[in-house]
Scaffold this active site. Structure first.
Site, short mmCIF file in Angstrom:
data_model
loop_
_atom_site.label_atom_id
_atom_site.label_comp_id
_atom_site.label_asym_id
_atom_site.label_seq_id
_atom_site.Cartn_x
_atom_site.Cartn_y
_atom_site.Cartn_z
N GLY A 92 0.87 -1.18 0.00
CA GLY A 92 0.00 0.00 0.00
C GLY A 92 0.90 1.21 0.00
N GLY A 94 3.07 3.23 1.46
CA GLY A 94 3.79 3.21 2.74
C GLY A 94 4.56 4.49 2.98
N LYS A 120 4.77 12.11 -2.42
CA LYS A 120 5.66 10.98 -2.14
C LYS A 120 6.70 11.39 -1.09
CE LYS A 120 8.31 7.39 -4.47
NZ LYS A 120 8.57 6.73 -5.75
N ASP A 132 10.17 4.02 7.28
CA ASP A 132 10.00 5.32 7.95
C ASP A 132 9.05 6.26 7.18
OD1 ASP A 132 11.51 6.00 5.76
OD2 ASP A 132 13.34 6.40 6.90
N GLY A 133 8.57 5.81 6.03
CA GLY A 133 7.62 6.63 5.28
C GLY A 133 8.27 7.75 4.48
N ARG A 183 3.74 14.23 -7.02
CA ARG A 183 3.60 13.46 -8.26
C ARG A 183 2.21 13.74 -8.85
NH1 ARG A 183 5.24 7.32 -7.79
NH2 ARG A 183 3.38 7.20 -6.50
N ARG A 190 -2.85 0.72 -9.54
CA ARG A 190 -1.84 -0.25 -9.96
C ARG A 190 -2.48 -1.60 -10.22
NH1 ARG A 190 2.82 1.78 -6.60
NH2 ARG A 190 2.11 3.83 -5.95
N ASP A 260 2.92 -4.25 -8.18
CA ASP A 260 2.49 -3.03 -7.47
C ASP A 260 3.11 -1.79 -8.09
OD1 ASP A 260 4.76 -4.46 -6.18
OD2 ASP A 260 4.96 -2.59 -5.08
N ASN A 261 4.07 -1.96 -8.98
CA ASN A 261 4.66 -0.80 -9.66
C ASN A 261 4.17 -0.68 -11.10
OD1 ASN A 261 6.10 -0.16 -7.38
ND2 ASN A 261 7.94 -1.26 -8.01
P1 AMP Z 1 8.75 0.31 -3.84
O1 AMP Z 1 9.88 -0.67 -3.83
O2 AMP Z 1 9.18 1.75 -3.71
O3 AMP Z 1 7.83 0.10 -4.98
O4 AMP Z 1 7.91 0.02 -2.50
C1 AMP Z 1 7.33 -1.22 -2.18
C2 AMP Z 1 6.47 -1.06 -0.96
O5 AMP Z 1 7.25 -0.62 0.15
C3 AMP Z 1 5.34 -0.03 -1.10
O6 AMP Z 1 4.23 -0.48 -0.35
C4 AMP Z 1 5.97 1.21 -0.50
O7 AMP Z 1 5.01 2.13 -0.04
C5 AMP Z 1 6.77 0.62 0.65
N1 AMP Z 1 7.93 1.45 1.02
C6 AMP Z 1 9.05 1.69 0.30
N2 AMP Z 1 9.89 2.49 0.97
C7 AMP Z 1 9.30 2.79 2.14
C8 AMP Z 1 9.66 3.57 3.28
N3 AMP Z 1 10.82 4.23 3.35
N4 AMP Z 1 8.77 3.63 4.29
C9 AMP Z 1 7.61 2.98 4.25
N5 AMP Z 1 7.22 2.22 3.23
C10 AMP Z 1 8.04 2.12 2.19
MG MG Z 2 6.22 0.89 -5.52
#
Ligand code: AMP
Ligand code: MG
Length: 497
Positions: A92, A94, A120, A132-133, A183, A190, A260-261
């Site tokens: 989701g 994150g 973002k 850490d979001g 963004r 997705r 998810d991407n």
């Molecule tokens: P991504 O690899 O960027 O496509 O992220 C995969 C998943 O990990 C998604 O659900 C993102 O929201 C979550 N995510 C990636 N980086 C972080 C972060 N620093 N803090 C929290 N969630 C993250």
């Molecule tokens: Mg992603």
């Protein structure tokens, strides 16, 4: 042109994302960044959308997460997805939130009328898991620039409107500073959204989600039609095939093609460890955590098909299984015909001749064999008179041009072009319209990051001007148009962003 406060937001619209219900979203407020500073506003994008952004102080407080407009109802989107082939139910937003959906003031001139603001790097949400979001400055600069680069190459993509830096510290391999990016895209839905609803058995919500996408983005599908979901899936397959063909023709490696991407609109989406090819090396892996090469450059078209199969499976309550199979089978031929078309145009071929395919494939194989830079080689073919190629390659590109096989190929190519053109100038002009002089190569993006880290933000405006039209010459550092040195070449990138 309308200001941010005056936009037509879709808060109470029956087809807004928020209205799809609590299964797909959780309200979350951004966590403010400390000591935020504005790095860049993409005014050319704002203008295209019809948005007037004047008050930079107010914008900074919004994009750093400390002040929301009353009409913004930020929410974290829930989705799931297949990561490196494994289903993960716990994904989701994150580290981001959907701030608002709106009708673009310029919608009459745009392909889509509904647009999303998505922030973002906005802090933790219920879907952050251990994260850490946050997003670090370097990855934010990369996403900001690649969004403009893809747009400039006419490749479907999400875009980036504003970038903000801060003194909020985040731990990655080292301590880094957090940044945010606004963004902008017609949709942030997705493949993984559909997978989530399917695997949790929420079938009415799944149909409603597909209806939402069709309502805004596929107006040509009649909502009364009995096979509307098959038509919907066909459009997703077609737009995905189109984007994957463009990636392949322009040497773009995404790096993390998890479901998810994958954008339901076929947009290039969720940029992480992406790279353009420098040398023509089809097995190139840009993501250094991709040990098996699942997402290597030459695997991407097949992965597109794999991801579409995963999506098709999650639509199996809406579409007849045989129809899903038939639609999936159309992917490969669509991708190949689009790729073939793009490559023919890149190489300046007009008429169809029997040996064209062999000629282009041989050219690519020789580029691979002799470590030639993919984009620079084609660009120089488009700039230099064909009568000068042998000389030019020998003295400029690589001394390896003593290789007879490449010399021989250049002669074959020159003969082939003479069937289509009487004037070399006409050929050069046509080829220069589609072969970029400038490319956001990995080492150049890194150089821009270093400058931004030193506070030299003007480099972003300079790059955006170049990337908006990468086909013509710009007044910018000369090395931006050059391939990397041996030392700068072919690095893979970390996913930790
Ligand atoms: P991504 O690899 O960027 O496509 O992220 C995969 C998943 O990990 C998604 O659900 C993102 O929201 C979550 N995510 C990636 N980086 C972080 C972060 N620093 N803090 C929290 N969630 C993250
Ligand atoms: Mg992603």
């Amino acid at each position: 042109m309308k200001g941010l406060t005056e936009l037509n937001y879709l808060n109470d619209h029956p087809f807004s994302y928020a209205n799809l219900g609590p299964a797909l979203s959780t309200p979350v407020l951004p966590e403010p960044l400390t000591h935020p500073y504005l790095i860049h506003i993409n005014q050319s994008l704002a203008k295209r959308l019809g948005i007037d952004i004047q008050n930079e102080a107010a914008l900074l407080s919004m994009i750093s997460g400390s002040q929301m407009l009353p009409k913004w109802k930020p929410l974290a989107m829930k989705y799931a997805g297949h990561q490196f082939g494994q289903y993960n139910p716990d994904l989701g937003d994150g580290r981001g939130v959907l701030l608002a959906e709106f009708i673009a003031p310029n919608s009459a001139k745009l392909e889509d009328k509904k647009w999303d603001f998505h922030l973002k790097g906005s802090g933790q949400t219920p879907y952050s898991r251990q994260g850490d979001g946050r997003a670090v400055l370097r990855s934010t600069v990369r996403e900001y620039l690649i969004s403009a680069a893809m747009k400039g190459l006419n490749i479907p993509t999400t875009e980036a409107l504003v970038m903000v830096g801060s003194r909020t510290q985040v731990q990655r391999e080292d301590i880094e500073f957090a940044a945010t990016l606004l963004r902008v895209a017609p949709s942030h839905i997705r493949f993984g959204h559909f997978e989530y609803l399917f695997y949790t058995g929420q079938h009415p919500a799944l149909a409603a989600l597909a209806d939402h996408v069709m309502y805004w983005h596929m107006p040509e599908i009649n909502p009364q039609s009995t096979d509307k979901y098959a038509q919907f899936f066909q459009q997703v397959v077609t737009s995905t095939a189109n984007t994957l063909a463009q990636w392949h023709a322009y040497g773009f490696c995404h790096g993390v093609m998890n479901t998810d991407n994958m954008s339901i609109l076929g947009l290039s989406f969720d940029y992480g460890p992406f790279a353009f090819l420098d040398n023509y090396q089809p097995s190139f892996i840009c993501n250094h955590s991709d040990y098996s090469g699942r997402y290597a450059f030459d695997q991407q078209p097949g992965i597109g098909q794999w991801n579409l199969s995963a999506l098709g499976y999650s639509l199996s309550n809406l579409i007849d299984k045989q129809a899903i199979e038939t639609i999936l089978q159309s992917y490969s031929s669509q991708l190949h015909s689009q790729y073939k078309r793009l490559m023919r145009v890149r190489f300046g071929l007009i008429s169809e001749q029997d040996n064209d395919r062999e000629l282009l494939n041989d050219g690519l194989s020789l580029m691979e064999k002799h470590d030639l830079d993919y984009h620079y080689t084609i660009r120089r073919l488009s700039e230099v008179d064909s009568g000068q190629w042998q000389h030019m390659f020998k003295h400029e590109v690589t001394l390896k041009l003593n290789h007879l096989d490449f010399k021989h190929w250049l002669s074959r190519y020159q003969d082939r072009l003479s069937l289509d053109y009487t004037s070399d100038k006409v050929r050069q002009h046509a080829m220069q319209q589609v072969n970029p002089k400038y490319l956001l190569r990995t080492h150049l993006a890194q150089e821009a990051i270093t400058l931004v880290e030193r506070g030299q933000f003007s480099v972003i405006e300079q790059w955006l001007t170049v990337l908006e039209d990468p086909f013509r010459s710009h007044d910018c550092p000369a090395h931006w148009a050059m391939p990397p040195s041996a030392k700068q070449k072919g690095h893979s990138l970390s996913c930790s962003s």
